[in-house]
Design a protein around this motif. Structure first.
Motif, PDB file in Angstrom:
ATOM      1  N   VAL A 190       0.836  -1.197   0.000  1.00 41.92           N
ATOM      2  CA  VAL A 190       0.000   0.000   0.000  1.00 41.92           C
ATOM      3  C   VAL A 190       0.871   1.247   0.000  1.00 41.92           C
ATOM      4  O   VAL A 190       2.065   1.200   0.299  1.00 41.92           O
ATOM      5  N   ASP A 191       0.238   2.363  -0.339  1.00 46.10           N
ATOM      6  CA  ASP A 191       0.899   3.667  -0.302  1.00 46.10           C
ATOM      7  C   ASP A 191       0.363   4.434   0.894  1.00 46.10           C
ATOM      8  O   ASP A 191      -0.637   5.133   0.806  1.00 46.10           O
ATOM      9  N   VAL A 192       1.009   4.259   2.023  1.00 47.97           N
ATOM     10  CA  VAL A 192       0.518   4.892   3.235  1.00 47.97           C
ATOM     11  C   VAL A 192       0.731   6.399   3.203  1.00 47.97           C
ATOM     12  O   VAL A 192       0.020   7.153   3.871  1.00 47.97           O
ATOM     13  N   ASN A 193       1.689   6.869   2.405  1.00 52.15           N
ATOM     14  CA  ASN A 193       1.929   8.309   2.326  1.00 52.15           C
ATOM     15  C   ASN A 193       0.744   9.025   1.694  1.00 52.15           C
ATOM     16  O   ASN A 193       0.377  10.132   2.103  1.00 52.15           O
ATOM     17  N   ALA A 194       0.122   8.407   0.697  1.00 49.28           N
ATOM     18  CA  ALA A 194      -1.074   9.001   0.099  1.00 49.28           C
ATOM     19  C   ALA A 194      -2.211   9.021   1.114  1.00 49.28           C
ATOM     20  O   ALA A 194      -2.960   9.998   1.204  1.00 49.28           O
ATOM     21  N   ALA A 195      -2.331   7.944   1.889  1.00 50.46           N
ATOM     22  CA  ALA A 195      -3.390   7.896   2.900  1.00 50.46           C
ATOM     23  C   ALA A 195      -3.168   8.915   4.001  1.00 50.46           C
ATOM     24  O   ALA A 195      -4.127   9.439   4.589  1.00 50.46           O
ATOM     25  N   GLU A 196      -1.890   9.222   4.272  1.00 49.48           N
ATOM     26  CA  GLU A 196      -1.568  10.149   5.369  1.00 49.48           C
ATOM     27  C   GLU A 196      -2.180  11.524   5.132  1.00 49.48           C
ATOM     28  O   GLU A 196      -2.477  12.246   6.093  1.00 49.48           O
ATOM     29  N   ALA A 197      -2.401  11.889   3.867  1.00 55.72           N
ATOM     30  CA  ALA A 197      -3.011  13.186   3.583  1.00 55.72           C
ATOM     31  C   ALA A 197      -4.409  13.292   4.188  1.00 55.72           C
ATOM     32  O   ALA A 197      -4.897  14.395   4.478  1.00 55.72           O
ATOM     33  N   LEU A 206      -6.781   2.208   5.843  1.00 52.37           N
ATOM     34  CA  LEU A 206      -6.006   1.570   4.785  1.00 52.37           C
ATOM     35  C   LEU A 206      -5.377   0.275   5.274  1.00 52.37           C
ATOM     36  O   LEU A 206      -5.423  -0.761   4.596  1.00 52.37           O
ATOM     37  N   LEU A 207      -4.784   0.307   6.472  1.00 50.98           N
ATOM     38  CA  LEU A 207      -4.102  -0.873   7.001  1.00 50.98           C
ATOM     39  C   LEU A 207      -5.099  -1.975   7.348  1.00 50.98           C
ATOM     40  O   LEU A 207      -4.852  -3.164   7.074  1.00 50.98           O
ATOM     41  N   ILE A 208      -6.209  -1.604   7.930  1.00 52.98           N
ATOM     42  CA  ILE A 208      -7.221  -2.609   8.268  1.00 52.98           C
ATOM     43  C   ILE A 208      -7.816  -3.216   7.007  1.00 52.98           C
ATOM     44  O   ILE A 208      -8.019  -4.434   6.914  1.00 52.98           O
ATOM     45  N   SER A 209      -8.078  -2.389   6.002  1.00 56.03           N
ATOM     46  CA  SER A 209      -8.592  -2.901   4.735  1.00 56.03           C
ATOM     47  C   SER A 209      -7.600  -3.869   4.097  1.00 56.03           C
ATOM     48  O   SER A 209      -7.988  -4.907   3.544  1.00 56.03           O
ATOM     49  N   ALA A 210      -6.317  -3.551   4.177  1.00 55.89           N
ATOM     50  CA  ALA A 210      -5.283  -4.414   3.596  1.00 55.89           C
ATOM     51  C   ALA A 210      -5.169  -5.744   4.325  1.00 55.89           C
ATOM     52  O   ALA A 210      -4.608  -6.702   3.784  1.00 55.89           O
ATOM     53  N   ASN A 211      -5.695  -5.788   5.542  1.00 61.18           N
ATOM     54  CA  ASN A 211      -5.656  -7.020   6.334  1.00 61.18           C
ATOM     55  C   ASN A 211      -7.018  -7.712   6.332  1.00 61.18           C
ATOM     56  O   ASN A 211      -7.420  -8.319   7.332  1.00 61.18           O
ATOM     57  N   ASP A 212      -7.716  -7.622   5.221  1.00 60.25           N
ATOM     58  CA  ASP A 212      -9.043  -8.250   5.080  1.00 60.25           C
ATOM     59  C   ASP A 212     -10.013  -7.748   6.140  1.00 60.25           C
ATOM     60  O   ASP A 212     -10.771  -8.516   6.760  1.00 60.25           O
ATOM     61  N   ASP A 213      -9.978  -6.426   6.361  1.00 57.80           N
ATOM     62  CA  ASP A 213     -10.899  -5.753   7.279  1.00 57.80           C
ATOM     63  C   ASP A 213     -10.754  -6.219   8.731  1.00 57.80           C
ATOM     64  O   ASP A 213     -11.710  -6.193   9.501  1.00 57.80           O
ATOM     65  N   GLY A 230      -2.077   6.526  12.852  1.00 62.60           N
ATOM     66  CA  GLY A 230      -2.989   5.597  12.217  1.00 62.60           C
ATOM     67  C   GLY A 230      -2.604   4.148  12.443  1.00 62.60           C
ATOM     68  O   GLY A 230      -3.468   3.274  12.578  1.00 62.60           O
ATOM     69  N   SER A 231      -1.303   3.881  12.489  1.00 64.31           N
ATOM     70  CA  SER A 231      -0.841   2.515  12.741  1.00 64.31           C
ATOM     71  C   SER A 231      -1.232   2.071  14.145  1.00 64.31           C
ATOM     72  O   SER A 231      -1.647   0.920  14.356  1.00 64.31           O
ATOM     73  N   TYR A 232      -1.125   2.962  15.090  1.00 69.19           N
ATOM     74  CA  TYR A 232      -1.539   2.638  16.462  1.00 69.19           C
ATOM     75  C   TYR A 232      -3.028   2.311  16.503  1.00 69.19           C
ATOM     76  O   TYR A 232      -3.454   1.335  17.133  1.00 69.19           O
ATOM     77  N   LEU A 233      -3.820   3.117  15.816  1.00 67.19           N
ATOM     78  CA  LEU A 233      -5.267   2.898  15.816  1.00 67.19           C
ATOM     79  C   LEU A 233      -5.656   1.604  15.103  1.00 67.19           C
ATOM     80  O   LEU A 233      -6.722   1.038  15.357  1.00 67.19           O
ATOM     81  N   ALA A 234      -4.792   1.135  14.193  1.00 63.82           N
ATOM     82  CA  ALA A 234      -5.086  -0.091  13.445  1.00 63.82           C
ATOM     83  C   ALA A 234      -4.731  -1.359  14.210  1.00 63.82           C
ATOM     84  O   ALA A 234      -5.076  -2.465  13.772  1.00 63.82           O
TER      85      ALA A 234
END
Length: 330
Positions: A190-197, A206-213, A230-234
């Motif tokens: 994934v492109d986490v930098n784009a999501a960071e915006a 993004l991270l949860i979606s990438a892990n099959d929700d 965001g990583s902490y929240l995921a």
């Protein structure tokens, strides 16, 4: 000898090649004729004096070298003279000669490329500790590797695959870097930098979606800012995140103890110097090198620069134009 000297703190422009006196080995040191010295993102902080250990001027940066031993200190093993080693050093790696502690030196095969050895000794050992010591990744767990095309990330993705991670989610900033991460063994890139915006919530989604929700079990984080948030929240309950860098130079959120309790999450930090103080470098390097010999792990070398081009290497690293390990060759 020729070395890269920092006489005032700042960006890549402060890295100036000079002729300086040859170093002398301390009592337990080895003097090494340098074949290659590694460039790490932490070096960009060192030249600014913004890293964990305060620096003093003048400074020759560089924390890792590969080369042949030409002299041993009085308390070092004289039989190592003539052998090739890869070594971690407090500083002084950007040079033609380096005095290295024998305690953080490992003898390597004659046929092992110098750049490959550089890729393993600091960033490879860091990746090993992030997964084994800090997060204690278990088979079947999901693992997020941020900056997956970097020096630590390229090794971490491969180790997570070898150690049977359930799902490896790699984050990288360009199409080529994402392709590299996938080639190394990532299941999803994934492109986490784009999501960071979109803020921390977008990174989490993004991270949860990438892990099959599903929330993720392990995160290796070195960016900071909303990537950290965001990583902490995921993180799933009992999930672990370890922080080993701050590439964005932006701090993340403060994590309240009550929140850690309520979510059963763990957030930790890692600095290789603390691990080295406890010993154990040689066994880890032996494991990594045996994996290389068996074809289970490969070093990714993203750029080789002449010693006098250290400033260009730092500029490329800071601008995220590089992938894998960067090295300087005297």
């Amino acid at each position: 000898m020729r070395a890269v000297v920092v006489r005032s703190f700042g960006g890549p422009e402060v890295l100036v090649p000079e002729d300086v006196p040859d170093p002398r080995p301390g009592r337990a040191d080895l003097l090494v004729e340098v074949e290659a010295c590694g460039v790490n993102y932490a070096d960009t902080h060192t030249t600014e004096n913004t890293y964990l250990a305060p620096q003093q001027l003048p400074l020759v940066p560089g924390a890792e070298v590969v080369g042949r031993v030409v002299e041993a200190g009085p308390d070092a093993d004289a039989t190592l003279v003539g052998r090739r080693v890869v070594a971690l050093v407090p500083s002084g790696g950007y040079a033609e000669l380096a005095a290295v502690p024998q305690a953080t030196s490992v003898v390597i095969d004659e046929e092992l490329p110098a750049a490959d050895a550089c890729a393993l000794v600091l960033q490879g050992v860091t990746a090993w500790h992030l997964l084994r010591t800090c997060t204690r990744m278990a088979p079947g767990e999901s693992v997020v590797v941020h900056s997956a095309a970097g020096g630590v990330g390229t090794v971490a993705v491969q180790l997570a695959r070898q150690w049977r991670a359930g799902r490896i989610i790699a984050s990288a900033s360009t199409v080529d870097k994402r392709a590299l991460a996938h080639d190394l063994g990532a299941d999803v890139v994934v492109d986490v930098n784009a999501a960071e915006a979109g803020g921390a919530a977008s990174v989490r989604d993004l991270l949860i979606s990438a892990n099959d929700d599903r929330p993720v079990d392990v995160v290796l984080e070195m960016t900071g800012g909303d990537v950290f948030n965001g990583s902490y929240l995921a993180l799933a309950p009992m999930g672990r995140m370890v922080v080993f860098g701050l590439a964005s130079r932006r701090a993340g959120r403060s994590v309240a103890p009550v929140d850690l309790m309520a979510t059963s999450r763990t957030v930790g930090g890692f600095w290789l110097q603390a691990a080295l103080a406890r010993g154990g470098l040689v066994p880890i390097m032996d494991e990594l090198l045996s994996m290389v010999r068996a074809g289970l792990l490969r070093a990714v070398v993203g750029g080789t620069y002449k010693l006098d081009e250290a400033a260009a290497a730092h500029a490329d690293l800071r601008a995220r134009r590089s992938a894998g390990k960067l090295v300087l060759v005297p």
